[in-house]
Scaffold this motif. Structure first.
Motif, PDB file in Angstrom:
ATOM      1  N   UNK A 120     127.386  90.917  46.831  1.00 15.72           N
ATOM      2  CA  UNK A 120     126.278  90.103  46.333  1.00 15.72           C
ATOM      3  C   UNK A 120     125.579  90.772  45.159  1.00 15.72           C
ATOM      4  N   UNK A 121     125.432  92.085  45.246  1.00 15.56           N
ATOM      5  CA  UNK A 121     124.709  92.814  44.212  1.00 15.56           C
ATOM      6  C   UNK A 121     125.599  93.768  43.419  1.00 15.56           C
ATOM      7  N   UNK A 122     126.640  94.296  44.061  1.00 15.66           N
ATOM      8  CA  UNK A 122     127.470  95.330  43.437  1.00 15.66           C
ATOM      9  C   UNK A 122     128.933  94.922  43.497  1.00 15.66           C
ATOM     10  N   UNK A 123     129.620  95.009  42.364  1.00 13.04           N
ATOM     11  CA  UNK A 123     131.084  94.877  42.304  1.00 13.04           C
ATOM     12  C   UNK A 123     131.640  96.263  42.014  1.00 13.04           C
ATOM     13  N   UNK A 124     132.624  96.664  42.794  1.00 15.65           N
ATOM     14  CA  UNK A 124     133.199  98.001  42.628  1.00 15.65           C
ATOM     15  C   UNK A 124     134.697  97.884  42.416  1.00 15.65           C
ATOM     16  N   UNK A 125     135.182  98.540  41.355  1.00 14.92           N
ATOM     17  CA  UNK A 125     136.614  98.559  41.081  1.00 14.92           C
ATOM     18  C   UNK A 125     137.153  99.948  41.422  1.00 14.92           C
ATOM     19  N   UNK A 126     138.320  99.958  42.070  1.00 11.78           N
ATOM     20  CA  UNK A 126     138.980 101.212  42.461  1.00 11.78           C
ATOM     21  C   UNK A 126     140.375 101.243  41.836  1.00 11.78           C
ATOM     22  N   UNK A 127     140.747 102.382  41.258  1.00  5.47           N
ATOM     23  CA  UNK A 127     142.130 102.612  40.834  1.00  5.47           C
ATOM     24  C   UNK A 127     142.682 103.719  41.713  1.00  5.47           C
ATOM     25  N   UNK A 128     143.829 103.437  42.344  1.00  5.59           N
ATOM     26  CA  UNK A 128     144.392 104.367  43.318  1.00  5.59           C
ATOM     27  C   UNK A 128     145.207 105.466  42.641  1.00  5.59           C
TER      28      UNK A 128
END
Length: 204
Positions: A120-128
């Motif tokens: 809702x407030x935070x979008x987080x992208x992860x690269x493995x």
């Protein structure tokens, strides 16, 4: 006869040491990445077109390595642009991508994967972390392993990070080629013949 044996052995050791000695050291190491652009990460089709967007800029770096060693290299400066991705886009979404990676003129495809968590407030992208990618040269090898990274996007905006990799450089000690071994044999035979001739001349 004893002196002949000693000299032949010394010549053999000398030739073999030249044959199997490590070649020129693997420096400098130049790494070039092509970059990538990943639009609509986690977007359910009803959000703002193109967002969330992850861009890895093309980059180039050079590092001197004496023989062998390891270091951390920047592959891509990252920009993560967030926005409305749709009412039903919440949760975690996996993605795969690739880019071209060039080391000292040799190019391979670096395959990567990651995920994006839409909140809702935070979008987080992860690269493995990636599987090791190996570049084989004549006298050395370079192994590239992408390190995991995360970027948090607090509300709409653009957020920055870096994609890095561990670079491991190893020298190779080449096995003598058949031609080298042939020359070694001929050299030893020549030395033996020369001393045999001298011995005959002395005994005559």
């Amino acid at each position: 006869m004893r002196s002949l044996t000693k000299i032949s052995l010394a010549v053999a050791i000398l030739i073999i040491s030249f044959a199997v000695a490590p070649a020129a050291k693997a420096d400098p190491i130049t790494i070039q990445s092509s970059g990538f652009s990943l639009p609509n990460l986690g977007n359910d089709g009803t959000g703002i077109n193109g967002l969330d967007l992850l861009v890895g800029a093309a980059s180039s770096t050079t590092r001197n390595v004496n023989g062998h060693g390891s270091f951390i290299a920047l592959l891509n400066p990252l920009e993560f642009t967030t926005g409305f991705t749709g009412a039903n886009s919440g949760g975690s979404h996996l993605f795969d991508f690739s880019q071209l990676l060039t080391i000292n003129g040799m190019t391979q495809t670096l395959n990567l994967s990651g995920s994006i968590d839409i909140g809702h407030l935070v979008d987080t992208v992860h690269i493995f972390q990636s599987a090791p990618l190996v570049f084989n040269f004549n006298t050395f090898t370079v192994t590239v392993t992408v390190l995991p990274t995360d970027i948090d996007g607090w509300g709409p905006g653009t957020f920055c990070g870096n994609l890095k990799a561990k670079i491991v450089v190893n020298d190779c000690k080449p096995v003598p080629e058949p031609a080298t071994l042939t020359l070694l044999g001929l050299g030893l035979a020549g030395v033996a013949a020369k001393f045999r001739k001298k011995r005959k001349a002395k005994s005559a």
